[in-house]
Design a protein around this motif. Sequence first.
Motif, mmCIF file in Angstrom:
data_model
loop_
_atom_site.group_PDB
_atom_site.id
_atom_site.type_symbol
_atom_site.label_atom_id
_atom_site.label_comp_id
_atom_site.label_asym_id
_atom_site.label_seq_id
_atom_site.Cartn_x
_atom_site.Cartn_y
_atom_site.Cartn_z
ATOM 1 N N VAL A 83 9.436 -0.295 10.134
ATOM 2 C CA VAL A 83 8.931 0.928 9.500
ATOM 3 C C VAL A 83 10.079 1.744 8.916
ATOM 4 C CG1 VAL A 83 7.801 3.136 9.947
ATOM 5 C CG2 VAL A 83 6.857 1.029 10.909
ATOM 6 N N ALA A 84 11.151 1.897 9.706
ATOM 7 C CA ALA A 84 12.267 2.720 9.250
ATOM 8 C C ALA A 84 12.894 2.139 7.989
ATOM 9 C CB ALA A 84 13.317 2.831 10.353
ATOM 10 N N PHE A 85 12.986 0.808 7.926
ATOM 11 C CA PHE A 85 13.561 0.169 6.734
ATOM 12 C C PHE A 85 12.723 0.479 5.502
ATOM 13 C CE2 PHE A 85 13.845 -3.230 3.649
ATOM 14 C CZ PHE A 85 15.210 -3.401 3.524
ATOM 15 N N VAL A 86 11.429 0.244 5.622
ATOM 16 C CA VAL A 86 10.551 0.393 4.455
ATOM 17 C C VAL A 86 10.486 1.850 4.000
ATOM 18 C CG1 VAL A 86 8.184 0.142 3.614
ATOM 19 C CG2 VAL A 86 9.203 -1.644 5.050
ATOM 20 N N THR A 87 10.281 2.769 4.949
ATOM 21 C CA THR A 87 10.128 4.161 4.529
ATOM 22 C C THR A 87 11.439 4.730 3.990
ATOM 23 O OG1 THR A 87 10.392 4.823 6.835
ATOM 24 C CG2 THR A 87 8.144 4.757 5.976
ATOM 25 N N THR A 88 12.561 4.203 4.428
ATOM 26 C CA THR A 88 13.832 4.679 3.863
ATOM 27 C C THR A 88 14.098 4.051 2.506
ATOM 28 O OG1 THR A 88 14.834 4.844 6.055
ATOM 29 C CG2 THR A 88 16.344 4.840 4.188
ATOM 30 N N TRP A 89 14.184 2.723 2.485
ATOM 31 C CA TRP A 89 14.735 2.067 1.291
ATOM 32 C C TRP A 89 13.737 1.939 0.165
ATOM 33 C CZ3 TRP A 89 19.557 2.773 1.515
ATOM 34 C CH2 TRP A 89 20.210 2.758 2.747
ATOM 35 N N HIS A 98 19.930 -2.139 13.091
ATOM 36 C CA HIS A 98 19.224 -3.286 12.516
ATOM 37 C C HIS A 98 17.873 -2.870 11.947
ATOM 38 C CE1 HIS A 98 17.247 -7.195 12.137
ATOM 39 N NE2 HIS A 98 18.485 -7.660 11.956
ATOM 40 N N ALA A 99 17.174 -1.962 12.665
ATOM 41 C CA ALA A 99 15.859 -1.523 12.203
ATOM 42 C C ALA A 99 15.987 -0.747 10.883
ATOM 43 C CB ALA A 99 15.198 -0.642 13.260
ATOM 44 N N TRP A 100 17.117 -0.050 10.753
ATOM 45 C CA TRP A 100 17.279 0.790 9.571
ATOM 46 C C TRP A 100 17.758 -0.013 8.362
ATOM 47 C CZ3 TRP A 100 21.773 4.110 7.725
ATOM 48 C CH2 TRP A 100 21.330 5.011 6.735
ATOM 49 N N MET A 101 18.773 -0.856 8.592
ATOM 50 C CA MET A 101 19.372 -1.574 7.469
ATOM 51 C C MET A 101 18.744 -2.951 7.244
ATOM 52 S SD MET A 101 21.644 0.403 6.152
ATOM 53 C CE MET A 101 22.687 -0.662 5.170
ATOM 54 N N GLY A 102 17.906 -3.397 8.184
ATOM 55 C CA GLY A 102 17.280 -4.713 8.021
ATOM 56 C C GLY A 102 18.285 -5.840 8.146
ATOM 57 N N LEU A 159 11.078 9.771 4.401
ATOM 58 C CA LEU A 159 12.371 9.794 5.079
ATOM 59 C C LEU A 159 12.221 10.380 6.485
ATOM 60 C CD1 LEU A 159 14.709 10.875 2.128
ATOM 61 C CD2 LEU A 159 14.176 8.577 2.943
ATOM 62 N N ALA A 160 11.315 11.350 6.653
ATOM 63 C CA ALA A 160 11.077 11.928 7.975
ATOM 64 C C ALA A 160 10.468 10.892 8.916
ATOM 65 C CB ALA A 160 10.158 13.143 7.847
ATOM 66 N N ILE A 161 9.540 10.082 8.362
ATOM 67 C CA ILE A 161 8.937 9.016 9.170
ATOM 68 C C ILE A 161 10.020 8.025 9.602
ATOM 69 C CG2 ILE A 161 7.372 7.014 9.090
ATOM 70 C CD1 ILE A 161 5.590 8.750 7.203
ATOM 71 N N ALA A 162 10.923 7.723 8.668
ATOM 72 C CA ALA A 162 12.020 6.804 8.992
ATOM 73 C C ALA A 162 12.848 7.356 10.147
ATOM 74 C CB ALA A 162 12.910 6.585 7.769
ATOM 75 N N ALA A 163 13.168 8.649 10.074
ATOM 76 C CA ALA A 163 13.972 9.261 11.129
ATOM 77 C C ALA A 163 13.234 9.197 12.463
ATOM 78 C CB ALA A 163 14.295 10.714 10.751
ATOM 79 N N ALA A 164 11.921 9.487 12.427
ATOM 80 C CA ALA A 164 11.129 9.463 13.659
ATOM 81 C C ALA A 164 11.075 8.055 14.234
ATOM 82 C CB ALA A 164 9.725 9.989 13.382
ATOM 83 N N GLY A 174 0.822 -1.211 0.000
ATOM 84 C CA GLY A 174 0.000 0.000 0.000
ATOM 85 C C GLY A 174 0.856 1.261 0.000
ATOM 86 N N PHE A 175 1.918 1.223 0.790
ATOM 87 C CA PHE A 175 2.852 2.356 0.833
ATOM 88 C C PHE A 175 3.444 2.593 -0.566
ATOM 89 C CE2 PHE A 175 7.373 3.648 1.412
ATOM 90 C CZ PHE A 175 7.154 4.911 1.936
ATOM 91 N N SER A 176 3.825 1.507 -1.229
ATOM 92 C CA SER A 176 4.403 1.619 -2.573
ATOM 93 C C SER A 176 3.372 2.129 -3.574
ATOM 94 C CB SER A 176 4.904 0.251 -3.050
ATOM 95 O OG SER A 176 5.700 -0.349 -2.054
#
Lengths: 184, 211
Positions: free
Chosen positions: B183-189, B118-122, B101-106, B63-65
Amino acid sequence: MAVDEGELKRLLRAGLAGDAAAHRAFLALAATALRAYLRSRLRGAPDDVEDILQETLIAVHTKRDTYDPSYPASAWILAIAKYRLIDHVRRLKRRGVAVELDDAEGELSVEGGAEAGTAKRDVARLLEKLPAKQQAAIRLVKLEDRSIREAAAATGLTESDVKISIHRGLKTLMKVVAEEHDAS
Amino acid sequence: MKTDDLIEALSRKLEPAPPPKTGGPLAAALAAGLGVALILLVTFIGMRPDIGTAMMPVMMKAGFSALFSALAIPLTMRLARPGPKGGRMLQILVALGVASLAIAAAALWGEKPEARMHAWMGGGFPWCLVLIPLLATPTAIGLVMLVRTLAPTRLTTAGAAIGAASGGVGAMVYAMYCPVDSVAFVTTWYALAIGFCAAIGAVVASRFLRW
């Protein structure tokens, strides 16, 4: 004097509905405005104006079905003219010719665009570069003013084939005009 | 040939010019792009093994995509015709990328420091940067073929819009493989992968749009 948007749009839309006289008037008004525009952009190369104008008019004609009536007709023809101009500059650059294009956004005006210049390339002669079928269809219907039916009888094509050949042929012609222009 | 004679010739035996039908071809291009990407995924990459129980995160990611495609597809169709720039739609699309990207940072802010990486890079290289563009390619080809039949005049922007639209489709399909649900992984990458698709589109797809 800015181009009369209301009139331009009315003529364009009538032409889209099949009104040949309106379409002729639309192209004439567009030509005046676009000639003024191209002259102001191509200060260094006034000789190119009429060629690019003719190329643009063929583009405007063959792509007129993409006109979205919720937008100004002047913005639409200007976008096409800019595109043809940028395409022209891009090809010149590839051949190592330095060109500078004045990038300022201008309003489409009819001032100084009424007087036609001389085209260096003869569009009618460039027809020879087209496939035989397209060439014959355009020559008979567009240059010799024969009916679609007569053209079909003369070429042995069906009437819809004649219409498609004219449409495709004009698109090819636009490209041929652009290429020939640069080769000169 | 004089310009007046050209105008005369172009107006002779004028046929009505109805607006091109774009709805059907657009739906066909998207359906074909989605279908081919699904086949590629199943054949070469495979679905995530727990797809049966992970429907919720998969749907969230898809859905995000899809949101990116939902914005980029109308923008593509606007840029397929001569006229205004479609500036508003472009701005919303860029804003969506920035918001991601802001959501990822939050989201990372809320993680414990030792869990952030780990949350960021998966837990490895974000393969979506490579796989999403690959899965986007079938859709991009279909959209280029469609837009070519019209009259795009801003080729770089139109190419970027095609890239973003097909990147969204590619990411939807990729979501069925992607094992990372943070969440951070998906919204970033995902956002960066779709942005990468837009960049490729601006450079590559634009070349095929000339007319």
